[in-house]
Motif scaffolding. Structure first.
Motif, PDB file in Angstrom:
ATOM      1  N   VAL A 254       2.875  52.849 -15.239  1.00 19.99           N
ATOM      2  CA  VAL A 254       4.087  52.905 -16.156  1.00 19.99           C
ATOM      3  C   VAL A 254       4.605  54.157 -16.078  1.00 19.99           C
ATOM      4  O   VAL A 254       5.787  54.313 -16.336  1.00 19.99           O
ATOM      5  CB  VAL A 254       3.463  52.249 -17.549  1.00 19.99           C
ATOM      6  CG1 VAL A 254       4.481  52.591 -18.692  1.00 19.99           C
ATOM      7  CG2 VAL A 254       2.900  51.045 -17.437  1.00 19.99           C
ATOM      8  N   PRO A 255       4.006  55.206 -16.204  1.00 21.88           N
ATOM      9  CA  PRO A 255       4.715  56.566 -16.595  1.00 21.88           C
ATOM     10  C   PRO A 255       5.471  56.957 -15.389  1.00 21.88           C
ATOM     11  O   PRO A 255       6.548  57.499 -15.480  1.00 21.88           O
ATOM     12  CB  PRO A 255       3.661  57.511 -16.978  1.00 21.88           C
ATOM     13  CG  PRO A 255       2.401  56.990 -16.469  1.00 21.88           C
ATOM     14  CD  PRO A 255       2.452  55.373 -16.534  1.00 21.88           C
ATOM     15  N   ALA A 260      11.091  57.403 -13.170  1.00 19.37           N
ATOM     16  CA  ALA A 260      11.884  56.882 -11.884  1.00 19.37           C
ATOM     17  C   ALA A 260      13.294  56.273 -12.416  1.00 19.37           C
ATOM     18  O   ALA A 260      14.146  56.149 -11.452  1.00 19.37           O
ATOM     19  CB  ALA A 260      11.313  56.091 -10.950  1.00 19.37           C
ATOM     20  N   VAL A 261      13.201  55.417 -13.496  1.00 21.00           N
ATOM     21  CA  VAL A 261      14.340  54.486 -13.779  1.00 21.00           C
ATOM     22  C   VAL A 261      14.978  55.046 -15.153  1.00 21.00           C
ATOM     23  O   VAL A 261      14.186  55.551 -16.039  1.00 21.00           O
ATOM     24  CB  VAL A 261      14.197  53.219 -13.547  1.00 21.00           C
ATOM     25  CG1 VAL A 261      13.697  52.580 -12.241  1.00 21.00           C
ATOM     26  CG2 VAL A 261      13.017  52.545 -14.509  1.00 21.00           C
ATOM     27  N   GLU A 262      16.353  54.706 -15.055  1.00 18.44           N
ATOM     28  CA  GLU A 262      16.703  54.989 -16.671  1.00 18.44           C
ATOM     29  C   GLU A 262      16.520  53.594 -17.564  1.00 18.44           C
ATOM     30  O   GLU A 262      16.879  53.795 -18.725  1.00 18.44           O
ATOM     31  CB  GLU A 262      18.359  55.012 -16.517  1.00 18.44           C
ATOM     32  CG  GLU A 262      18.848  56.531 -15.590  1.00 18.44           C
ATOM     33  CD  GLU A 262      18.652  57.692 -16.649  1.00 18.44           C
ATOM     34  OE1 GLU A 262      19.144  57.433 -17.573  1.00 18.44           O
ATOM     35  OE2 GLU A 262      18.695  58.906 -16.113  1.00 18.44           O
ATOM     36  N   ILE A 263      16.455  52.347 -16.933  1.00 21.52           N
ATOM     37  CA  ILE A 263      16.497  51.373 -17.856  1.00 21.52           C
ATOM     38  C   ILE A 263      15.161  51.065 -18.447  1.00 21.52           C
ATOM     39  O   ILE A 263      14.237  51.741 -18.014  1.00 21.52           O
ATOM     40  CB  ILE A 263      16.689  50.217 -16.738  1.00 21.52           C
ATOM     41  CG1 ILE A 263      15.859  49.857 -15.524  1.00 21.52           C
ATOM     42  CG2 ILE A 263      18.254  49.876 -16.423  1.00 21.52           C
ATOM     43  CD1 ILE A 263      15.896  48.713 -14.658  1.00 21.52           C
ATOM     44  N   ALA A 285       6.637  53.670 -22.426  1.00 24.91           N
ATOM     45  CA  ALA A 285       7.040  52.011 -22.252  1.00 24.91           C
ATOM     46  C   ALA A 285       7.963  51.742 -23.612  1.00 24.91           C
ATOM     47  O   ALA A 285       7.751  52.445 -24.567  1.00 24.91           O
ATOM     48  CB  ALA A 285       6.227  51.176 -22.226  1.00 24.91           C
ATOM     49  N   GLU A 286       8.764  50.862 -23.706  1.00 28.18           N
ATOM     50  CA  GLU A 286       9.617  50.446 -24.584  1.00 28.18           C
ATOM     51  C   GLU A 286       9.240  49.013 -24.894  1.00 28.18           C
ATOM     52  O   GLU A 286       9.989  48.272 -25.886  1.00 28.18           O
ATOM     53  CB  GLU A 286      11.123  50.673 -24.434  1.00 28.18           C
ATOM     54  CG  GLU A 286      11.445  52.010 -24.354  1.00 28.18           C
ATOM     55  CD  GLU A 286      12.910  52.352 -24.135  1.00 28.18           C
ATOM     56  OE1 GLU A 286      13.633  51.948 -25.085  1.00 28.18           O
ATOM     57  OE2 GLU A 286      13.227  53.009 -23.235  1.00 28.18           O
ATOM     58  N   GLY A 287       8.341  48.272 -24.522  1.00 30.76           N
ATOM     59  CA  GLY A 287       8.056  47.038 -24.670  1.00 30.76           C
ATOM     60  C   GLY A 287       6.535  46.720 -24.063  1.00 30.76           C
ATOM     61  O   GLY A 287       6.168  47.588 -23.083  1.00 30.76           O
ATOM     62  N   VAL A 288       6.171  45.575 -24.299  1.00 33.56           N
ATOM     63  CA  VAL A 288       4.927  45.146 -23.482  1.00 33.56           C
ATOM     64  C   VAL A 288       4.931  43.892 -23.184  1.00 33.56           C
ATOM     65  O   VAL A 288       5.580  43.044 -23.824  1.00 33.56           O
ATOM     66  CB  VAL A 288       3.529  45.679 -24.440  1.00 33.56           C
ATOM     67  CG1 VAL A 288       3.147  46.911 -24.767  1.00 33.56           C
ATOM     68  CG2 VAL A 288       3.721  44.712 -25.960  1.00 33.56           C
TER      69      VAL A 288
END
Ligand code: TUI
Length: 404
Positions: A254-255, A260-263, A285-288
């Protein structure tokens, strides 16, 4: 000092102190008084020795250029108007954690940033609509379902969620993936998640149809490729997940995907309570996405034998089969799954025999609760799932715990 006292922090907690308008001599005096270094005052001084209100955007631009903050960082700006010389803007290093409002909730218009995994043969309309109605994102599994069956599932979900968003998971190894990919367009499905492959060839058509596309990725490389292809977010799924899995763990993956991405990134694998949600947010993370916990939802229609296996499982009760055939798959430990794992390890089951034995074994577990020939897929966190309850109760309890 007054500003810090008001929000109960020490001047040491501040990254910067940006005076709104002051003279450099006042700032130097303030720094001395607070016992903080002048480095904390990114000020821009005019020819008269005064700072201007332009300090703030300039300070941000410099901080980005110097790598002190980056796009996506959470910065808390607190303005205190205390008279000409006391006006301060503070950026706080440790921001208050909130797990309930993220780019994912904004993107999808949902209350809680939680997805229910689109588990093949398992995730049908009753479970998906219960999760969506509770404020998460319910997801119907496409699996290898016949097109008429999936169409009916989509329509039943739509009828149950009163305009709330829901998703369909397209399992890319499915022989009818092409048909299912078109069906989600025809039926106006708002969100598509994908698994077990690269959905690149469908991306343009899905985006054209206004679908939010969120692929599952087992690696940084695929996450980057998905971002370039136009994905709205990615689900970084660790090897703790149930079913077909990648190699990397949630904690490691996850980290790295977040960096690696902006989304936005959704964490999956090994999450079943509020602590797991909070930990995922700490990893960026911004969700699970949760699968195993929802196997025990009242609305989940799996055979009661399956549900009981999950609820009774302890920490050591998941096992990975299929490592030798190249398609590792995590299951509940049963006589059947143990026999498969040992058979492939000691060579008494050939890859061909393995394929033959496991063909249809998920259906046998889900529909028939067949302990002799069924594959009861589950995640490594099954040991923590202890009771059958409504999906809504699960979600509300988990987010209350995560916030706490
Ligand atoms: O898809 C899953 N888990 C699943 S699907 C499933 S049902 C099934 N039935 C018959 C055959 C195969 C599966 C049971 N469990 N999880 C999402 C996931 N996707 N995990 C890993 C991946 C993945 C792997 C490789 C995603 C992309 C990928 O791309 C490789 C490439 O570069 O093409």
């Amino acid at each position: 000092e007054q500003a810090c006292a008001k929000i109960e922090i020490s001047p040491d907690d501040l990254d910067w102190i940006v005076p709104h308008q002051a003279n450099i001599r006042i700032i130097e005096t303030a720094a001395k008084h607070l016992g903080v270094s002048m480095d904390k005052f990114p000020v821009y001084i005019d020819r008269y020795g005064n700072t201007s209100s332009a300090s703030i955007p300039i300070a941000f631009c410099d901080a980005v250029a110097e790598g002190r903050i980056k796009r996506g960082d959470k910065v808390c700006l607190v303005g205190f108007g205390g008279g000409l010389t006391y006006g301060l803007l503070l950026t706080i290093r440790r921001t208050t954690m909130t797990t309930t409002k993220t780019r994912i909730t904004e993107l999808l218009g949902i209350k809680y940033p939680i997805f229910q995994g689109g588990m093949a043969w398992i995730a049908e309309h009753t479970l998906a609509s219960a999760v969506s109605n509770a404020g998460g994102l319910g997801i119907i599994a496409g699996g290898s379902a016949p097109i008429d069956y999936l169409r009916d599932q989509i329509r039943q979900t739509k009828a149950a969620v009163n305009g709330k968003p829901f998703g369909v998971n397209i399992m890319l190894m499915s022989p009818n993936a092409d048909d299912l990919a078109q069906l989600v367009i025809d039926e106006g499905v708002p969100v598509v998640t994908t698994g077990a492959g690269n959905p690149g060839k469908y991306m343009a058509a899905w985006k054209e149809a206004g679908i939010k596309v969120i692929p599952v990725v087992p690696s940084v490389a695929l996450a980057k490729r998905m971002e370039r292809a136009g994905a709205d977010a990615v689900i970084a799924e660790g090897t703790e997940s149930g079913g077909h899995i990648g190699e990397n763990t949630t904690m490691c993956l996850v980290p790295q995907v977040v960096d690696a991405v902006e989304i936005p990134v959704i964490a999956a694998g090994g999450i079943a309570d509020g602590r797991g949600i909070a930990a995922s947010f700490m990893l960026g993370a911004e969700g699970v996405q949760l699968g195993t916990r929802f196997l025990a939802a009242e609305e989940c229609q799996i055979n009661p034998v399956y549900k009981e296996l999950v609820v009774k499982a302890k920490d050591t009760d998941s096992i990975v089969t299929g490592r030798y055939t190249g398609h590792p798959c995590r299951n509940v430990k049963t006589k059947f799954s143990k026999k498969l794992a040992s058979g492939e390890a000691n060579g008494t089951i050939t890859p061909e025999e393995f394929e033959e034995i496991t063909l249809g074994s998920l259906r046998k577990a889900v529909q028939d609760g067949n302990l002799e020939e069924g594959s009861f897929l589950c995640g490594a966190i099954a040991g923590m799932v202890k009771k059958v309850e409504p999906a809504k109760d699960m979600i509300e309890e988990m987010f209350a715990q995560a916030e706490e």
